[in-house]
Motif scaffolding. Sequence first.
Motif, PDB file in Angstrom:
ATOM      1  N   THR A  47      23.728  23.631  67.551  1.00 14.01           N
ATOM      2  CA  THR A  47      22.484  23.725  66.754  1.00 14.01           C
ATOM      3  C   THR A  47      23.136  24.254  65.407  1.00 14.01           C
ATOM      4  O   THR A  47      21.381  23.553  64.581  1.00 14.01           O
ATOM      5  CB  THR A  47      22.600  25.563  66.928  1.00 14.01           C
ATOM      6  OG1 THR A  47      22.319  25.541  68.497  1.00 14.01           O
ATOM      7  CG2 THR A  47      20.828  25.804  66.976  1.00 14.01           C
ATOM      8  N   ASN A  48      23.686  24.833  64.556  1.00 16.90           N
ATOM      9  CA  ASN A  48      23.937  24.966  63.516  1.00 16.90           C
ATOM     10  C   ASN A  48      24.135  23.518  62.833  1.00 16.90           C
ATOM     11  O   ASN A  48      23.138  22.942  61.688  1.00 16.90           O
ATOM     12  CB  ASN A  48      25.381  25.390  62.661  1.00 16.90           C
ATOM     13  CG  ASN A  48      24.598  26.335  62.961  1.00 16.90           C
ATOM     14  OD1 ASN A  48      23.850  26.941  62.827  1.00 16.90           O
ATOM     15  ND2 ASN A  48      26.222  27.650  62.903  1.00 16.90           N
ATOM     16  N   ASP A  86      28.178  25.572  71.520  1.00 19.42           N
ATOM     17  CA  ASP A  86      26.520  25.408  71.481  1.00 19.42           C
ATOM     18  C   ASP A  86      26.061  26.382  69.865  1.00 19.42           C
ATOM     19  O   ASP A  86      25.055  25.562  69.416  1.00 19.42           O
ATOM     20  CB  ASP A  86      25.655  26.612  72.259  1.00 19.42           C
ATOM     21  CG  ASP A  86      25.961  26.177  73.371  1.00 19.42           C
ATOM     22  OD1 ASP A  86      26.651  25.118  73.946  1.00 19.42           O
ATOM     23  OD2 ASP A  86      25.687  27.468  75.012  1.00 19.42           O
ATOM     24  N   LEU A  87      26.678  27.511  69.398  1.00 23.84           N
ATOM     25  CA  LEU A  87      26.224  27.358  67.936  1.00 23.84           C
ATOM     26  C   LEU A  87      26.720  26.498  67.047  1.00 23.84           C
ATOM     27  O   LEU A  87      25.594  26.336  65.989  1.00 23.84           O
ATOM     28  CB  LEU A  87      26.747  28.577  67.411  1.00 23.84           C
ATOM     29  CG  LEU A  87      26.306  29.481  66.002  1.00 23.84           C
ATOM     30  CD1 LEU A  87      25.116  29.864  66.133  1.00 23.84           C
ATOM     31  CD2 LEU A  87      26.924  30.869  65.960  1.00 23.84           C
ATOM     32  N   GLU A  88      27.203  26.221  66.655  1.00 18.52           N
ATOM     33  CA  GLU A  88      28.020  24.699  65.773  1.00 18.52           C
ATOM     34  C   GLU A  88      26.814  23.716  66.378  1.00 18.52           C
ATOM     35  O   GLU A  88      26.321  23.088  65.057  1.00 18.52           O
ATOM     36  CB  GLU A  88      29.492  24.582  66.245  1.00 18.52           C
ATOM     37  CG  GLU A  88      30.037  23.410  65.306  1.00 18.52           C
ATOM     38  CD  GLU A  88      30.946  22.871  65.550  1.00 18.52           C
ATOM     39  OE1 GLU A  88      32.053  21.870  65.101  1.00 18.52           O
ATOM     40  OE2 GLU A  88      31.674  24.097  66.676  1.00 18.52           O
ATOM     41  N   THR A  91      29.596  29.945  73.135  1.00 17.90           N
ATOM     42  CA  THR A  91      29.130  30.231  72.862  1.00 17.90           C
ATOM     43  C   THR A  91      29.175  29.296  71.264  1.00 17.90           C
ATOM     44  O   THR A  91      27.828  29.042  70.809  1.00 17.90           O
ATOM     45  CB  THR A  91      28.568  31.817  72.093  1.00 17.90           C
ATOM     46  OG1 THR A  91      28.244  32.399  73.424  1.00 17.90           O
ATOM     47  CG2 THR A  91      27.726  32.514  72.384  1.00 17.90           C
TER      48      THR A  91
END
Length: 453
Positions: free
Chosen positions: A64-65, A60-62, A57
């Motif tokens: 997305t950011n 994925d968040l990194e 997660t």
Amino acid sequence: MGDEEQEELRKLRKINKALMERVERSMDQQGNAYSLFQTAIGLEEQVRRRTTELSSTLVDLESTNHLLIKAKNAAEQANLSKTRFLAAASHDVLQPLNTALLLMSTLSSAQTSAEGSRLCAQVEHSLETMDELLRNLLYMSRLDAGDVHPRWQTVSLDQLFDSIASDFEPIARVRNLDLRVRHSGLHVWSDPTMLRRTIQNIVTNALRYTREGGALLIAGRHGDKVHVRIADTGIGIEPNRFKEIFIEFNRCAPGQNELDGSFAGLGLGLAIVERMVNALELQLTLNSRVGHGSCFKLTLPYREPTRLLGTARPADLLSNAQLANTRILLIENDLTALKAMDTLLSQWGCDLRLSSSAQETMDALNNDKSWEPDLIIADQHLDNNERGTSIIRIVRQLTGRRVPAVVVTAAPSDRLWKMADQGRLEVMPKPVKPAQLRALLMHLRTRAVEPAT
């Protein structure tokens, strides 16, 4: 069985019971330990699985950011590119529009029939509407990009109100409305150009949506703050639409608000107001009742008035000023615009010299020593990266006089406005409106000639 034997048997049973209980307890403890061991293994597996999911997660968040940052940077770059494009294209877009307005003014003066004058007026109105739209779009783009910076100074609200009323009284008269101004003698700390545009956009909106009555400009002081109110007796705005009216191209109740199409709105005035209020760090509030009218209130910082030496009012000067035989040096690189301006100024009786560069200007002055300009009109952006301001400086050096000068440009820079504030020249944005140009030239013609500095 004797008593001794019975006693011995009882002891043996007791010992046996105790041993059995110990064995059972030992077995229970071993069972609990095994259960705990199994639980620990299960928890460890869950922790490992959750850790893996959390790591995934976070990855994925990194990612997305990172994509969001790229998208944000791309959007900001696109906005800046749009602003640069509009600023660069504004000269090319407004130049033919400027020429068209000049030619239309000349054509209108040459009409001998009522129908011809009517058609010229309609075409001129359409050109002015196009001019307003292009200017507003360009100005909004510059505001959004942070390219417009306030030039702070003390502003007289009485003079500002009188100037706005002078511009809008003919419009109010045509619509049978009353535009009133109450003098307060108050001064505020602001940018005079941006503040004027903010108030005049609100006044425009007030007159546009008012059928009977009119509008009022008033100011009052409360401590170190000044409240400027623009009130009208118009159709009013529903409270749930207060935010909506500041959205671009939003027009209140289209189809039933304007009395006719001669004063139709573009839906940009209040959008620009909101941006300028933010740039000037003002507070804007709105009160309105449907069917009764609206009141916009601007809160500005109070400022003690600056004491200045008295000067003659432009209105007093205009009545005695004449343009006939006024010697004007016209500097313009666009041939069509040059011919249009030549025709217009000649129609006013001016004595012209035309040039498109510094060399042509010097040649024109050196070839006829008896002719020196009373006024200079110069386009700012010329061929070969020459600037109208540079040629004005050359002319002033050659003549030894600070010849009054007007710089016309589609995109006035902060430097140009600063020079205008210092009284070194006048700035007139393109497209040039003939009536405004004539009034400005008549005013400059009366200005005393100063030694060049």
